[in-house]
Design a protein around this motif. Structure first.
Motif, PDB file in Angstrom:
ATOM      1  N   SER A  25     -19.625  10.114   8.150  1.00 16.78           N
ATOM      2  CA  SER A  25     -19.388  10.741   6.738  1.00 16.78           C
ATOM      3  C   SER A  25     -20.292  10.174   5.583  1.00 16.78           C
ATOM      4  O   SER A  25     -20.786   8.858   5.984  1.00 16.78           O
ATOM      5  CB  SER A  25     -17.842  10.449   6.245  1.00 16.78           C
ATOM      6  OG  SER A  25     -17.644   9.294   5.983  1.00 16.78           O
ATOM      7  N   THR A  28     -24.707  12.202   6.001  1.00 18.76           N
ATOM      8  CA  THR A  28     -24.829  12.179   7.407  1.00 18.76           C
ATOM      9  C   THR A  28     -26.230  13.062   7.800  1.00 18.76           C
ATOM     10  O   THR A  28     -26.925  12.892   8.761  1.00 18.76           O
ATOM     11  CB  THR A  28     -23.854  12.794   8.262  1.00 18.76           C
ATOM     12  OG1 THR A  28     -23.589  14.104   7.680  1.00 18.76           O
ATOM     13  CG2 THR A  28     -22.507  11.821   8.190  1.00 18.76           C
ATOM     14  N   SER A  29     -26.545  13.974   6.936  1.00 20.70           N
ATOM     15  CA  SER A  29     -27.838  14.628   7.121  1.00 20.70           C
ATOM     16  C   SER A  29     -29.134  13.676   7.170  1.00 20.70           C
ATOM     17  O   SER A  29     -30.254  14.340   7.560  1.00 20.70           O
ATOM     18  CB  SER A  29     -28.044  15.655   6.071  1.00 20.70           C
ATOM     19  OG  SER A  29     -28.122  15.255   4.771  1.00 20.70           O
ATOM     20  N   TRP A  53     -30.053  12.008  16.595  1.00 15.80           N
ATOM     21  CA  TRP A  53     -29.086  13.038  16.085  1.00 15.80           C
ATOM     22  C   TRP A  53     -29.793  14.420  16.288  1.00 15.80           C
ATOM     23  O   TRP A  53     -29.037  15.497  16.581  1.00 15.80           O
ATOM     24  CB  TRP A  53     -28.756  12.882  14.594  1.00 15.80           C
ATOM     25  CG  TRP A  53     -27.809  13.432  14.067  1.00 15.80           C
ATOM     26  CD1 TRP A  53     -27.457  14.440  13.231  1.00 15.80           C
ATOM     27  CD2 TRP A  53     -26.221  13.181  14.365  1.00 15.80           C
ATOM     28  NE1 TRP A  53     -26.040  14.945  13.043  1.00 15.80           N
ATOM     29  CE2 TRP A  53     -25.363  14.082  13.813  1.00 15.80           C
ATOM     30  CE3 TRP A  53     -25.549  12.330  15.412  1.00 15.80           C
ATOM     31  CZ2 TRP A  53     -23.908  14.252  13.888  1.00 15.80           C
ATOM     32  CZ3 TRP A  53     -24.404  12.248  15.672  1.00 15.80           C
ATOM     33  CH2 TRP A  53     -23.602  13.110  15.012  1.00 15.80           C
ATOM     34  N   TYR A  74     -22.045  17.719  16.797  1.00 13.94           N
ATOM     35  CA  TYR A  74     -22.613  18.055  15.207  1.00 13.94           C
ATOM     36  C   TYR A  74     -21.662  18.515  14.472  1.00 13.94           C
ATOM     37  O   TYR A  74     -21.252  18.131  13.311  1.00 13.94           O
ATOM     38  CB  TYR A  74     -23.615  19.397  15.529  1.00 13.94           C
ATOM     39  CG  TYR A  74     -25.130  18.852  15.796  1.00 13.94           C
ATOM     40  CD1 TYR A  74     -25.947  19.373  16.991  1.00 13.94           C
ATOM     41  CD2 TYR A  74     -25.873  17.700  14.835  1.00 13.94           C
ATOM     42  CE1 TYR A  74     -26.917  19.236  17.104  1.00 13.94           C
ATOM     43  CE2 TYR A  74     -26.908  17.391  15.411  1.00 13.94           C
ATOM     44  CZ  TYR A  74     -27.670  18.106  16.532  1.00 13.94           C
ATOM     45  OH  TYR A  74     -28.903  17.695  16.646  1.00 13.94           O
ATOM     46  N   ASN A  77     -19.334  15.475  13.335  1.00 13.38           N
ATOM     47  CA  ASN A  77     -20.447  14.281  12.830  1.00 13.38           C
ATOM     48  C   ASN A  77     -19.949  13.178  13.516  1.00 13.38           C
ATOM     49  O   ASN A  77     -19.652  12.115  13.120  1.00 13.38           O
ATOM     50  CB  ASN A  77     -20.315  14.275  11.533  1.00 13.38           C
ATOM     51  CG  ASN A  77     -21.113  15.219  10.564  1.00 13.38           C
ATOM     52  OD1 ASN A  77     -22.263  15.520  10.924  1.00 13.38           O
ATOM     53  ND2 ASN A  77     -20.539  15.760   9.391  1.00 13.38           N
TER      54      ASN A  77
END
Length: 128
Positions: A25, A28-29, A53, A74, A77
């Motif tokens: 969390s 995460t991008s 990722w 995805y 997450n």
């Protein structure tokens, strides 16, 4: 900041299976790769497996020998480590890790120093 919460550890007999989960969390991008490391009593922490990722390339330690599978979801997450054919030597605290740094060389993702976020650790005990 990225927060990692692990679950799924426990006690299992030799030859059994467990699945570890690591829910990420926060930012995460910014994550390029997530990995699992483990530390057995009296030993150094060692690399187990990693997954990029984006693209999903996977990396495994030699001792995994096809017994473990790393995957990611995805939408949730979350990264998973499916561990099969467990052996007493697999007994350790398993840590999830994430890095927000891109490395050209895949080898870099096997080094714990290159990870900047860590989970709290999850005990896995394999009885003989």
């Amino acid at each position: 900041q990225v927060q990692l919460v692990e679950s799924g550890g426990g006690l299992v007999q030799a030859g059994g299976s467990l699945r570890l989960s690591c829910a990420a969390s926060g930012r995460t991008s910014s994550t390029f790769c997530m990995a699992w490391f483990r530390q057995a009593p009296g030993k150094e922490r060692e690399f187990v497996s990693a997954i990029r990722w984006s693209g999903g390339s996977t990396y495994y330690a030699d001792f995994v020998q096809g017994r473990f599978i790393i995957s990611r979801d995805y939408a949730k997450n979350t990264v998973y480590l499916q561990m099969n054919s467990l052996e007493p030597e697999d007994t350790a605290v398993y840590y999830c890790a994430a890095t927000t740094t891109y490395y050209t060389l895949a080898y870099a993702y096997t080094r714990q120093l290159n990870y900047n976020y860590w989970g709290q650790g999850n005990q896995v005990t394999v009885s003989s």
